[in-house]
Design a protein around this motif. Structure first.
Motif, PDB file in Angstrom:
ATOM      1  N   ARG A  81       0.866  -1.183   0.000  1.00 28.13           N
ATOM      2  CA  ARG A  81       0.000   0.000   0.000  1.00 28.13           C
ATOM      3  C   ARG A  81       0.898   1.228   0.000  1.00 28.13           C
ATOM      4  O   ARG A  81       1.994   1.203   0.557  1.00 28.13           O
ATOM      5  CB  ARG A  81      -0.890   0.037   1.256  1.00 28.13           C
ATOM      6  CG  ARG A  81      -1.846  -1.121   1.417  1.00 28.13           C
ATOM      7  CD  ARG A  81      -2.982  -1.151   0.416  1.00 28.13           C
ATOM      8  NE  ARG A  81      -3.934  -0.072   0.560  1.00 28.13           N
ATOM      9  CZ  ARG A  81      -5.089  -0.164   1.208  1.00 28.13           C
ATOM     10  NH1 ARG A  81      -5.429  -1.282   1.802  1.00 28.13           N
ATOM     11  NH2 ARG A  81      -5.905   0.864   1.258  1.00 28.13           N
ATOM     12  N   GLU A  98      -4.862   2.117  -4.808  1.00 27.39           N
ATOM     13  CA  GLU A  98      -5.247   3.093  -3.790  1.00 27.39           C
ATOM     14  C   GLU A  98      -6.698   3.537  -3.914  1.00 27.39           C
ATOM     15  O   GLU A  98      -7.080   4.570  -3.412  1.00 27.39           O
ATOM     16  CB  GLU A  98      -4.305   4.298  -3.838  1.00 27.39           C
ATOM     17  CG  GLU A  98      -2.948   3.980  -3.266  1.00 27.39           C
ATOM     18  CD  GLU A  98      -2.990   3.483  -1.823  1.00 27.39           C
ATOM     19  OE1 GLU A  98      -3.617   4.125  -0.974  1.00 27.39           O
ATOM     20  OE2 GLU A  98      -2.408   2.418  -1.553  1.00 27.39           O
ATOM     21  N   SER A 133     -10.540   3.355  -2.918  1.00 29.26           N
ATOM     22  CA  SER A 133     -11.200   2.954  -1.678  1.00 29.26           C
ATOM     23  C   SER A 133     -12.713   2.995  -1.823  1.00 29.26           C
ATOM     24  O   SER A 133     -13.261   3.807  -2.576  1.00 29.26           O
ATOM     25  CB  SER A 133     -10.773   3.849  -0.517  1.00 29.26           C
ATOM     26  OG  SER A 133     -11.443   5.090  -0.566  1.00 29.26           O
ATOM     27  N   SER A 134     -13.370   2.129  -1.063  1.00 26.01           N
ATOM     28  CA  SER A 134     -14.830   2.115  -1.033  1.00 26.01           C
ATOM     29  C   SER A 134     -15.370   3.425  -0.478  1.00 26.01           C
ATOM     30  O   SER A 134     -16.409   3.916  -0.916  1.00 26.01           O
ATOM     31  CB  SER A 134     -15.324   0.935  -0.188  1.00 26.01           C
ATOM     32  OG  SER A 134     -14.943  -0.288  -0.767  1.00 26.01           O
ATOM     33  N   THR A 135     -14.669   4.004   0.488  1.00 26.93           N
ATOM     34  CA  THR A 135     -15.089   5.289   1.059  1.00 26.93           C
ATOM     35  C   THR A 135     -15.131   6.364  -0.029  1.00 26.93           C
ATOM     36  O   THR A 135     -16.095   7.127  -0.128  1.00 26.93           O
ATOM     37  CB  THR A 135     -14.120   5.715   2.191  1.00 26.93           C
ATOM     38  OG1 THR A 135     -14.084   4.688   3.172  1.00 26.93           O
ATOM     39  CG2 THR A 135     -14.548   7.030   2.819  1.00 26.93           C
TER      40      THR A 135
END
Length: 193
Positions: free
Chosen positions: A132, A157, A159-161
């Motif tokens: 990461r 990198e 993200s679900s957010t």
């Protein structure tokens, strides 16, 4: 059979998850990767999660064309909140001929010492670590452990957010999601408010 367990809320599953799981299935000694959909992580607030079965359905839709990828709702029936060690013990009892390994990002490896019974996990289950972009690197003691395997997977990198926030803001996230997942989200009108 050597099964890699990829735990997560998958809220929603995105192409980054698929790339990592498929890479692990194709470029390590894992025979399969199972997405373990977590109903409630002890480290996450539950209110932001979609329904368990909606997230499970999205994982199912995302992986249906990948023969080495599978999914599991095993944690839906275990006591809440879920702890990885409890899930591993349950799975080992249910599938005694399988070797279960964990798949995690290097950022998660740094906090492994905070997990319930982490020593037992380290002793009995190989851990496959993908890189990461982060300042949080694993401790040298963990890096040298026999059961920890660093895999040179692509750095993702996404993200679900970020995806949830972009949908809420009316942005097009279609390229970031498997096609079936994007259609499901559109049809269900998820993450809009």
């Amino acid at each position: 059979m050597n099964v890699g367990l990829y735990f997560g809320s998958f809220n929603p599953i995105h192409i980054g998850h698929l790339i990592i799981a498929n890479y692990m299935a194709e470029h390590s000694d894992l025979d399969q990767v199972w997405f373990v959909v977590t109903p409630h992580s002890p480290f996450k607030k539950k209110r932001s999660l979609l329904d368990n079965y909606d997230r499970l359905e999205m994982v199912h839709l995302a992986i249906k064309d990948y023969p080495k990828l599978n999914f599991s709702d095993i944690e839906f029936n275990l006591p809440q909140p879920n702890y990885t060690i409890d899930t591993l013990v349950y799975l080992q009892e249910k599938h005694p001929k399988h070797q279960f390994s964990l798949i995690m990002g290097e950022d998660n490896l740094k906090s492994l010492h905070k997990w319930k019974n982490y020593e037992m996990i380290l002793e009995n289950h190989p851990i496959y670590v993908y890189p990461r972009i982060s300042d949080t690197k694993a401790s040298p003691a963990l890096k040298g452990h026999n059961n920890i395997h660093f895999i040179d997977a692509p750095i993702m990198e996404l993200s679900s957010t970020y995806i949830r926030q972009a949908i809420k803001n009316g942005k097009n996230v279609q390229p970031m999601l498997p096609q079936h997942v994007w259609k499901y989200l559109e049809d269900m009108n998820f993450y809009r408010d």
